[in-house]
Design a protein around this motif. Structure first.
Motif, PDB file in Angstrom:
ATOM      1  N   THR A   1       0.836  -1.192   0.000  1.00 54.68           N
ATOM      2  CA  THR A   1       0.000   0.000   0.000  1.00 54.68           C
ATOM      3  C   THR A   1       0.874   1.247   0.000  1.00 54.68           C
ATOM      4  O   THR A   1       0.609   2.203  -0.726  1.00 54.68           O
ATOM      5  N   LEU A   2       1.922   1.223   0.801  1.00 54.89           N
ATOM      6  CA  LEU A   2       2.842   2.360   0.823  1.00 54.89           C
ATOM      7  C   LEU A   2       3.501   2.558  -0.529  1.00 54.89           C
ATOM      8  O   LEU A   2       3.657   3.695  -0.982  1.00 54.89           O
ATOM      9  N   SER A   3       3.878   1.493  -1.175  1.00 50.43           N
ATOM     10  CA  SER A   3       4.523   1.602  -2.492  1.00 50.43           C
ATOM     11  C   SER A   3       3.590   2.263  -3.491  1.00 50.43           C
ATOM     12  O   SER A   3       4.008   3.147  -4.253  1.00 50.43           O
ATOM     13  N   VAL A   4       2.335   1.865  -3.485  1.00 50.54           N
ATOM     14  CA  VAL A   4       1.354   2.453  -4.403  1.00 50.54           C
ATOM     15  C   VAL A   4       1.152   3.934  -4.070  1.00 50.54           C
ATOM     16  O   VAL A   4       1.095   4.779  -4.964  1.00 50.54           O
ATOM     17  N   THR A   5       1.067   4.241  -2.786  1.00 48.05           N
ATOM     18  CA  THR A   5       0.869   5.630  -2.369  1.00 48.05           C
ATOM     19  C   THR A   5       2.076   6.486  -2.751  1.00 48.05           C
ATOM     20  O   THR A   5       1.922   7.569  -3.329  1.00 48.05           O
ATOM     21  N   PHE A   6       3.280   5.993  -2.442  1.00 41.80           N
ATOM     22  CA  PHE A   6       4.476   6.769  -2.794  1.00 41.80           C
ATOM     23  C   PHE A   6       4.615   6.929  -4.306  1.00 41.80           C
ATOM     24  O   PHE A   6       5.019   7.995  -4.784  1.00 41.80           O
ATOM     25  N   ALA A   7       4.271   5.910  -5.062  1.00 39.42           N
ATOM     26  CA  ALA A   7       4.331   6.011  -6.532  1.00 39.42           C
ATOM     27  C   ALA A   7       3.370   7.095  -7.021  1.00 39.42           C
ATOM     28  O   ALA A   7       3.708   7.881  -7.914  1.00 39.42           O
ATOM     29  N   ALA A   8       2.179   7.152  -6.421  1.00 38.99           N
ATOM     30  CA  ALA A   8       1.210   8.173  -6.815  1.00 38.99           C
ATOM     31  C   ALA A   8       1.708   9.567  -6.442  1.00 38.99           C
ATOM     32  O   ALA A   8       1.521  10.527  -7.192  1.00 38.99           O
TER      33      ALA A   8
ATOM     34  N   LEU B   1      -4.209   8.291  -8.856  1.00 45.51           N
ATOM     35  CA  LEU B   1      -4.572   8.719  -7.506  1.00 45.51           C
ATOM     36  C   LEU B   1      -5.741   7.901  -6.956  1.00 45.51           C
ATOM     37  O   LEU B   1      -5.763   7.557  -5.767  1.00 45.51           O
ATOM     38  N   GLU B   2      -6.691   7.550  -7.823  1.00 49.33           N
ATOM     39  CA  GLU B   2      -7.817   6.707  -7.392  1.00 49.33           C
ATOM     40  C   GLU B   2      -7.338   5.309  -7.010  1.00 49.33           C
ATOM     41  O   GLU B   2      -7.758   4.774  -5.980  1.00 49.33           O
ATOM     42  N   ARG B   3      -6.453   4.724  -7.822  1.00 47.76           N
ATOM     43  CA  ARG B   3      -5.924   3.381  -7.508  1.00 47.76           C
ATOM     44  C   ARG B   3      -5.192   3.381  -6.176  1.00 47.76           C
ATOM     45  O   ARG B   3      -5.204   2.391  -5.456  1.00 47.76           O
ATOM     46  N   ALA B   4      -4.553   4.491  -5.863  1.00 48.60           N
ATOM     47  CA  ALA B   4      -3.835   4.608  -4.592  1.00 48.60           C
ATOM     48  C   ALA B   4      -4.791   4.923  -3.437  1.00 48.60           C
ATOM     49  O   ALA B   4      -4.362   4.962  -2.287  1.00 48.60           O
ATOM     50  N   GLY B   5      -6.057   5.159  -3.746  1.00 44.68           N
ATOM     51  CA  GLY B   5      -7.033   5.460  -2.709  1.00 44.68           C
ATOM     52  C   GLY B   5      -6.988   6.890  -2.219  1.00 44.68           C
ATOM     53  O   GLY B   5      -7.582   7.223  -1.195  1.00 44.68           O
TER      54      GLY B   5
ATOM     55  N   PRO C   1      -4.838   7.046   2.961  1.00 45.50           N
ATOM     56  CA  PRO C   1      -3.503   6.500   2.668  1.00 45.50           C
ATOM     57  C   PRO C   1      -2.374   7.382   3.183  1.00 45.50           C
ATOM     58  O   PRO C   1      -1.289   6.890   3.494  1.00 45.50           O
ATOM     59  N   LEU C   2      -2.625   8.680   3.307  1.00 50.20           N
ATOM     60  CA  LEU C   2      -1.595   9.581   3.818  1.00 50.20           C
ATOM     61  C   LEU C   2      -1.354   9.348   5.305  1.00 50.20           C
ATOM     62  O   LEU C   2      -0.253   9.575   5.797  1.00 50.20           O
ATOM     63  N   ARG C   3      -2.377   8.861   6.009  1.00 52.61           N
ATOM     64  CA  ARG C   3      -2.176   8.499   7.420  1.00 52.61           C
ATOM     65  C   ARG C   3      -1.177   7.353   7.526  1.00 52.61           C
ATOM     66  O   ARG C   3      -0.359   7.315   8.447  1.00 52.61           O
ATOM     67  N   GLU C   4      -1.263   6.406   6.592  1.00 55.53           N
ATOM     68  CA  GLU C   4      -0.308   5.295   6.585  1.00 55.53           C
ATOM     69  C   GLU C   4       1.106   5.797   6.306  1.00 55.53           C
ATOM     70  O   GLU C   4       2.060   5.336   6.918  1.00 55.53           O
TER      71      GLU C   4
END
Length: 118
Positions: free
Chosen positions: A6-13, A54-58, A77-80
């Motif tokens: 999840t972090l990887s997807v968020t950081f990629a976004a 951004l949607e895929r990353a939630g 996801p930013l809380r994570e």
């Protein structure tokens, strides 16, 4: 501890400045794709592709209000990310505290040397 995938997807976004700018705009409130595209020199389909990431990353969700499809920020996801960064924040704060203690000790030693020389 947050899921690393999840972090990887968020950081990629978050890696793209355009997507970060879109999130910054959405902090102010809902906006359409057209409104989000206004400050950028890119096509609506290009902005839509950024929104899909951004949607895929939630990080973004789209509502439905008749013909209007407002985009909204979802900060969960930013809380994570914040949780993950907390460990590093504590590490650096400890380092800063030790540096401050060393500088204070040096200043005390320096003041003592000057007093003895007088």
């Amino acid at each position: 501890m947050p899921d690393v995938d999840t972090l990887s997807v968020t950081f990629a976004a978050l890696a793209d400045p355009t997507r970060r700018a879109v999130l910054a705009r959405l902090r102010q409130g809902e906006a359409t794709v057209t409104q989000l595209a206004e400050p950028f020199d890119m096509s609506l389909p290009a902005v839509s592709r950024h929104l899909k990431v951004l949607e895929r990353a939630g990080l973004v969700s789209k509502g439905r209000d008749a013909q209007w499809r407002p985009c909204r920020l979802d900060a969960a996801p930013l809380r994570e990310v914040d949780e993950w960064v907390k460990g590093y924040r504590a590490y650096f704060e400890d380092r800063y505290d030790r540096l401050a203690a060393q500088l204070a000790e040096r200043d005390t030693d320096h003041d003592t040397e000057h007093t003895e020389e007088s």
